[in-house]
Design a protein around this motif. Structure first.
Motif, PDB file in Angstrom:
ATOM      1  N   ARG A 276      42.045  47.099  21.355  1.00 34.35           N
ATOM      2  CA  ARG A 276      40.770  46.592  20.865  1.00 34.35           C
ATOM      3  C   ARG A 276      39.719  46.672  21.973  1.00 34.35           C
ATOM      4  NH1 ARG A 276      38.108  41.781  20.770  1.00 34.35           N
ATOM      5  NH2 ARG A 276      39.673  40.712  21.998  1.00 34.35           N
ATOM      6  N   ARG A 277      38.519  47.138  21.606  1.00 31.97           N
ATOM      7  CA  ARG A 277      37.419  47.161  22.571  1.00 31.97           C
ATOM      8  C   ARG A 277      37.004  45.749  22.914  1.00 31.97           C
ATOM      9  NH1 ARG A 277      34.033  51.865  20.169  1.00 31.97           N
ATOM     10  NH2 ARG A 277      34.869  53.495  21.445  1.00 31.97           N
ATOM     11  N   PRO A 278      36.667  45.506  24.189  1.00 31.95           N
ATOM     12  CA  PRO A 278      36.203  44.167  24.544  1.00 31.95           C
ATOM     13  C   PRO A 278      34.874  43.871  23.855  1.00 31.95           C
ATOM     14  CG  PRO A 278      36.278  45.614  26.488  1.00 31.95           C
ATOM     15  CD  PRO A 278      36.733  46.410  25.306  1.00 31.95           C
ATOM     16  N   GLY A 279      34.708  42.627  23.438  1.00 32.46           N
ATOM     17  CA  GLY A 279      33.455  42.221  22.816  1.00 32.46           C
ATOM     18  C   GLY A 279      32.409  41.914  23.869  1.00 32.46           C
ATOM     19  N   PRO A 280      31.189  41.619  23.411  1.00 35.91           N
ATOM     20  CA  PRO A 280      30.096  41.350  24.347  1.00 35.91           C
ATOM     21  C   PRO A 280      30.394  40.208  25.320  1.00 35.91           C
ATOM     22  CG  PRO A 280      29.263  41.525  22.094  1.00 35.91           C
ATOM     23  CD  PRO A 280      30.758  41.571  22.032  1.00 35.91           C
ATOM     24  N   THR A 281      31.042  39.147  24.836  1.00 34.34           N
ATOM     25  CA  THR A 281      31.324  38.012  25.707  1.00 34.34           C
ATOM     26  C   THR A 281      32.329  38.392  26.783  1.00 34.34           C
ATOM     27  OG1 THR A 281      30.877  36.495  23.897  1.00 34.34           O
ATOM     28  CG2 THR A 281      32.101  35.614  25.748  1.00 34.34           C
ATOM     29  N   GLU A 282      33.383  39.107  26.390  1.00 32.13           N
ATOM     30  CA  GLU A 282      34.386  39.541  27.366  1.00 32.13           C
ATOM     31  C   GLU A 282      33.776  40.489  28.386  1.00 32.13           C
ATOM     32  OE1 GLU A 282      37.847  41.182  25.403  1.00 32.13           O
ATOM     33  OE2 GLU A 282      37.633  39.708  23.800  1.00 32.13           O
ATOM     34  N   THR A 283      32.956  41.410  27.922  1.00 31.43           N
ATOM     35  CA  THR A 283      32.310  42.375  28.816  1.00 31.43           C
ATOM     36  C   THR A 283      31.373  41.663  29.771  1.00 31.43           C
ATOM     37  OG1 THR A 283      32.452  44.067  27.107  1.00 31.43           O
ATOM     38  CG2 THR A 283      30.890  44.465  28.899  1.00 31.43           C
ATOM     39  N   ARG A 284      30.596  40.742  29.264  1.00 30.13           N
ATOM     40  CA  ARG A 284      29.653  39.983  30.099  1.00 30.13           C
ATOM     41  C   ARG A 284      30.405  39.200  31.173  1.00 30.13           C
ATOM     42  NH1 ARG A 284      26.739  35.315  30.704  1.00 30.13           N
ATOM     43  NH2 ARG A 284      24.482  35.553  30.811  1.00 30.13           N
ATOM     44  N   GLU A 285      31.497  38.559  30.788  1.00 28.98           N
ATOM     45  CA  GLU A 285      32.289  37.787  31.750  1.00 28.98           C
ATOM     46  C   GLU A 285      32.932  38.686  32.797  1.00 28.98           C
ATOM     47  OE1 GLU A 285      32.233  34.510  32.207  1.00 28.98           O
ATOM     48  OE2 GLU A 285      30.741  34.565  30.613  1.00 28.98           O
ATOM     49  N   ARG A 286      33.378  39.883  32.393  1.00 29.05           N
ATOM     50  CA  ARG A 286      33.953  40.822  33.348  1.00 29.05           C
ATOM     51  C   ARG A 286      32.895  41.271  34.355  1.00 29.05           C
ATOM     52  NH1 ARG A 286      35.782  44.358  30.074  1.00 29.05           N
ATOM     53  NH2 ARG A 286      34.216  45.968  30.351  1.00 29.05           N
ATOM     54  N   ILE A 287      31.684  41.527  33.874  1.00 30.23           N
ATOM     55  CA  ILE A 287      30.583  41.909  34.764  1.00 30.23           C
ATOM     56  C   ILE A 287      30.310  40.782  35.762  1.00 30.23           C
ATOM     57  CG2 ILE A 287      28.097  42.374  34.891  1.00 30.23           C
ATOM     58  CD1 ILE A 287      28.423  43.795  32.105  1.00 30.23           C
ATOM     59  N   LEU A 288      30.267  39.535  35.272  1.00 25.60           N
ATOM     60  CA  LEU A 288      30.002  38.396  36.159  1.00 25.60           C
ATOM     61  C   LEU A 288      31.109  38.235  37.201  1.00 25.60           C
ATOM     62  CD1 LEU A 288      28.562  35.767  33.650  1.00 25.60           C
ATOM     63  CD2 LEU A 288      27.327  37.038  35.418  1.00 25.60           C
ATOM     64  N   ALA A 289      32.368  38.396  36.788  1.00 27.71           N
ATOM     65  CA  ALA A 289      33.490  38.271  37.738  1.00 27.71           C
ATOM     66  C   ALA A 289      33.392  39.342  38.822  1.00 27.71           C
ATOM     67  CB  ALA A 289      34.821  38.375  36.993  1.00 27.71           C
ATOM     68  N   CYS A 290      33.074  40.556  38.421  1.00 26.57           N
ATOM     69  CA  CYS A 290      32.924  41.640  39.403  1.00 26.57           C
ATOM     70  C   CYS A 290      31.719  41.387  40.307  1.00 26.57           C
ATOM     71  CB  CYS A 290      32.773  42.985  38.685  1.00 26.57           C
ATOM     72  SG  CYS A 290      34.277  43.494  37.819  1.00 26.57           S
ATOM     73  N   ALA A 291      30.648  40.886  39.725  1.00 26.56           N
ATOM     74  CA  ALA A 291      29.450  40.590  40.516  1.00 26.56           C
ATOM     75  C   ALA A 291      29.752  39.512  41.550  1.00 26.56           C
ATOM     76  CB  ALA A 291      28.310  40.158  39.600  1.00 26.56           C
ATOM     77  N   ARG A 292      30.445  38.455  41.162  1.00 25.48           N
ATOM     78  CA  ARG A 292      30.800  37.386  42.113  1.00 25.48           C
ATOM     79  C   ARG A 292      31.591  37.956  43.288  1.00 25.48           C
ATOM     80  NH1 ARG A 292      32.349  34.711  37.318  1.00 25.48           N
ATOM     81  NH2 ARG A 292      30.600  33.442  36.620  1.00 25.48           N
ATOM     82  N   ARG A 293      32.561  38.817  42.949  1.00 20.29           N
ATOM     83  CA  ARG A 293      33.403  39.406  43.987  1.00 20.29           C
ATOM     84  C   ARG A 293      32.570  40.277  44.935  1.00 20.29           C
ATOM     85  NH1 ARG A 293      37.111  40.770  40.843  1.00 20.29           N
ATOM     86  NH2 ARG A 293      36.483  42.898  40.373  1.00 20.29           N
ATOM     87  N   LEU A 294      31.693  41.117  44.371  1.00 20.80           N
ATOM     88  CA  LEU A 294      30.888  42.004  45.214  1.00 20.80           C
ATOM     89  C   LEU A 294      29.849  41.235  46.025  1.00 20.80           C
ATOM     90  CD1 LEU A 294      30.409  45.171  42.987  1.00 20.80           C
ATOM     91  CD2 LEU A 294      31.790  44.912  45.041  1.00 20.80           C
ATOM     92  N   PHE A 295      29.219  40.214  45.422  1.00 18.43           N
ATOM     93  CA  PHE A 295      28.263  39.409  46.192  1.00 18.43           C
ATOM     94  C   PHE A 295      28.972  38.701  47.340  1.00 18.43           C
ATOM     95  CE2 PHE A 295      25.471  39.184  42.231  1.00 18.43           C
ATOM     96  CZ  PHE A 295      24.514  40.048  42.740  1.00 18.43           C
ATOM     97  N   ALA A 296      30.186  38.219  47.091  1.00 20.63           N
ATOM     98  CA  ALA A 296      30.947  37.533  48.140  1.00 20.63           C
ATOM     99  C   ALA A 296      31.339  38.502  49.253  1.00 20.63           C
ATOM    100  CB  ALA A 296      32.191  36.884  47.545  1.00 20.63           C
ATOM    101  N   GLU A 297      31.722  39.731  48.884  1.00 18.73           N
ATOM    102  CA  GLU A 297      32.158  40.721  49.874  1.00 18.73           C
ATOM    103  C   GLU A 297      30.994  41.328  50.644  1.00 18.73           C
ATOM    104  OE1 GLU A 297      34.379  43.795  47.896  1.00 18.73           O
ATOM    105  OE2 GLU A 297      35.930  42.388  47.231  1.00 18.73           O
ATOM    106  N   LYS A 298      29.902  41.655  49.924  1.00 20.11           N
ATOM    107  CA  LYS A 298      28.836  42.452  50.526  1.00 20.11           C
ATOM    108  C   LYS A 298      27.521  41.713  50.726  1.00 20.11           C
ATOM    109  CE  LYS A 298      30.717  46.609  48.506  1.00 20.11           C
ATOM    110  NZ  LYS A 298      30.419  48.014  48.482  1.00 20.11           N
ATOM    111  N   GLY A 299      27.421  40.476  50.190  1.00 19.23           N
ATOM    112  CA  GLY A 299      26.151  39.761  50.264  1.00 19.23           C
ATOM    113  C   GLY A 299      25.197  40.249  49.187  1.00 19.23           C
TER     114      GLY A 299
END
Length: 196
Positions: free
Chosen positions: A11-34
């Motif tokens: 099943r394709r991820p829905g908008p909420t799942e996709t949005r949350e995945r983007i936020l999780a990746c963003a948190r990780r990258l902001f923490a790693e790279k500023g």
């Protein structure tokens, strides 16, 4: 059968799942790279989505940061609130907006968490400094042509107020009415913002 972003069937991820995945990746990258080191494209690549989708959900890197870090204010909204103020009333507008944010319990909790993190963790301090400088202080210095040192002095005054009122809870400042504090803070901020 649809494929997910990794190409696996399912099943394709829905908008909420996709949005949350983007936020999780963003948190990780902001923490790693500023803030400065993380890019919208890098966040999209990490999340396995098109950069246009990140832009659709959040409007840009600033929006992703605000959502991912649960930043208690949207700098664009603050700038909009003060943008129409004449320069001689900028201190008053900033004092009012500052106390509005900090006196709202829902926004105060994440603001306190961010402030405490920035005071005790160099990585958090760097990320906050980069974000606040580029998203909030930079636009104010440019719009009003105020030297950065003067804007930073005004911000320092507000941070000092936040620490006394909300972190240390020093009385009587901790329980003073916000209108009274705004009236006292505004002229001090204006003094810093007025070029000599």
């Amino acid at each position: 059968m649809a494929a997910d972003v990794t190409g696996r069937p399912g099943r394709r991820p829905g908008p909420t799942e996709t949005r949350e995945r983007i936020l999780a990746c963003a948190r990780r990258l902001f923490a790693e790279k500023g803030y400065d080191g993380a890019s919208l494209r890098g966040i999209a690549r990490e999340a396995g989505v098109d950069p246009a989708l990140v832009h659709h959900f959040f409007g840009g890197k600033q929006g992703v940061f605000v959502a991912a870090m649960r930043f208690p204010i949207d700098p664009a909204a603050v700038l909009e609130q003060v943008a129409h103020m004449p320069r001689e009333r900028l201190g008053e507008a900033l004092a009012r907006v500052f106390l509005e944010v900090w006196d709202d319990p829902a926004r105060r909790a994440p603001a306190l968490a961010l402030l405490r993190s920035a005071m005790t963790n160099e990585q958090a301090a760097t990320m906050m400094r980069q974000f606040v400088s580029s998203a909030l202080l930079g636009p104010i210095t440019e719009r009003y042509r105020i030297p950065p040192l003067r804007v930073q002095a005004a911000v320092g005054q507000m941070i000092g107020m936040a620490v006394l009122r909300y972190v240390l809870e020093v009385e009587p400042i901790a329980s003073a009415p916000p209108q009274e504090l705004a009236a006292m803070l505004a002229p001090v901020l204006q003094h810093h913002l007025d070029s000599s």
